[in-house]
Design an enzyme around this catalytic site. Sequence first.
Site, mmCIF file in Angstrom:
data_model
loop_
_atom_site.group_PDB
_atom_site.id
_atom_site.type_symbol
_atom_site.label_atom_id
_atom_site.label_comp_id
_atom_site.label_asym_id
_atom_site.label_seq_id
_atom_site.Cartn_x
_atom_site.Cartn_y
_atom_site.Cartn_z
ATOM 1 N N HIS A 61 8.578 -2.509 2.229
ATOM 2 C CA HIS A 61 7.909 -2.695 3.392
ATOM 3 C C HIS A 61 7.234 -4.198 3.775
ATOM 4 C CE1 HIS A 61 7.160 1.692 2.832
ATOM 5 N NE2 HIS A 61 7.813 1.670 4.162
ATOM 6 N N GLY A 88 14.439 -1.477 7.857
ATOM 7 C CA GLY A 88 15.027 -1.716 6.578
ATOM 8 C C GLY A 88 16.406 -1.282 6.674
ATOM 9 N N GLY A 128 3.733 4.428 6.195
ATOM 10 C CA GLY A 128 2.811 4.112 5.192
ATOM 11 C C GLY A 128 3.240 4.364 3.837
#
Length: 290
Positions: free
Chosen positions: A41, A151, A35
């Site tokens: 993201h 990532g 989050g």
Amino acid sequence: MPDPIAIATTRDGLRAICATLRDGGHSLALVPTMGALHAGHLALVAEARRRADRVIVSVFVNPTQFAPHEDFDRYPRRLDADATMLAEAGADLVYAPDAASIYPPGDSTQVHVSGVSEPFEGSFRPHFFGGVASVVARLLIHAAPDVAVFGEKDFQQLAVIRRMTLDLGLPVAIVGAPTVREEDGLALSSRNAYLDPAQRAVAAILPATMLAMRDALRRGADAGEAEATARAALIAAGFGPVDYCSAARADTLEPVLTGAVAPGDFGNTRLLFAAWLGSTRLIDNCGLDG
Ligand code: PAF
């Protein structure tokens, strides 16, 4: 304004939705996150959308990857804002599991990946990759996606997840997506929010130092000397301690301690950096061929 995104909060709820999607002939991609989403993201979500026709984003601040002295309690949590961003980014489902869906009462199973998880982050945060592997294995089993996107900013994490997926025979393709950076080169990270304005002004010296080290190695510098130069530059700029600023083999994460890197090895060489700026720890990495 897109419709609000659906949010599954239990493992069984997620499974039911994923089963329906699969029965409808859809391929699934999972983007695991903790989050506090940012453009990095959203780039993972965009990559996931290219790879599958339905995208699930998990949002779970995983307690097992934080040591007791780390920032679990202050880690930013903003599910409503995250859900809005994900709806706008074209994700299809948020998986924001309750803790018991991930770690049922009495949970006694951890996933340990040796080798790639041991140097660098593994030696400074010995609990970290066990926690990451334990939660990612669960997320992959719960969602059973065709593809999962991570990532490259957390390069060693990506290597650990690839190793785990291979070793456990999980039927999912692991995809790495390039790091997204601010204009001054600072890699996007949820933890950048901890930096005060003065620290934020200094933070971009870390990627600049990393690129200077990359250029020195590409010109044939000795790896040990290049590391010492980078360390001194970071300390002079106000970083400290510098946990590591080293070259490593990209596939095994084995450090390259001395000697010049042969041009033929540039493609399998990664620079890995981790350094503190006040109470914030920044990490970054780049390839020697990039
Ligand atoms: O990279 C992260 O945000 C986390 O380590 C991950 C992969 C979501 C596991 O908690």
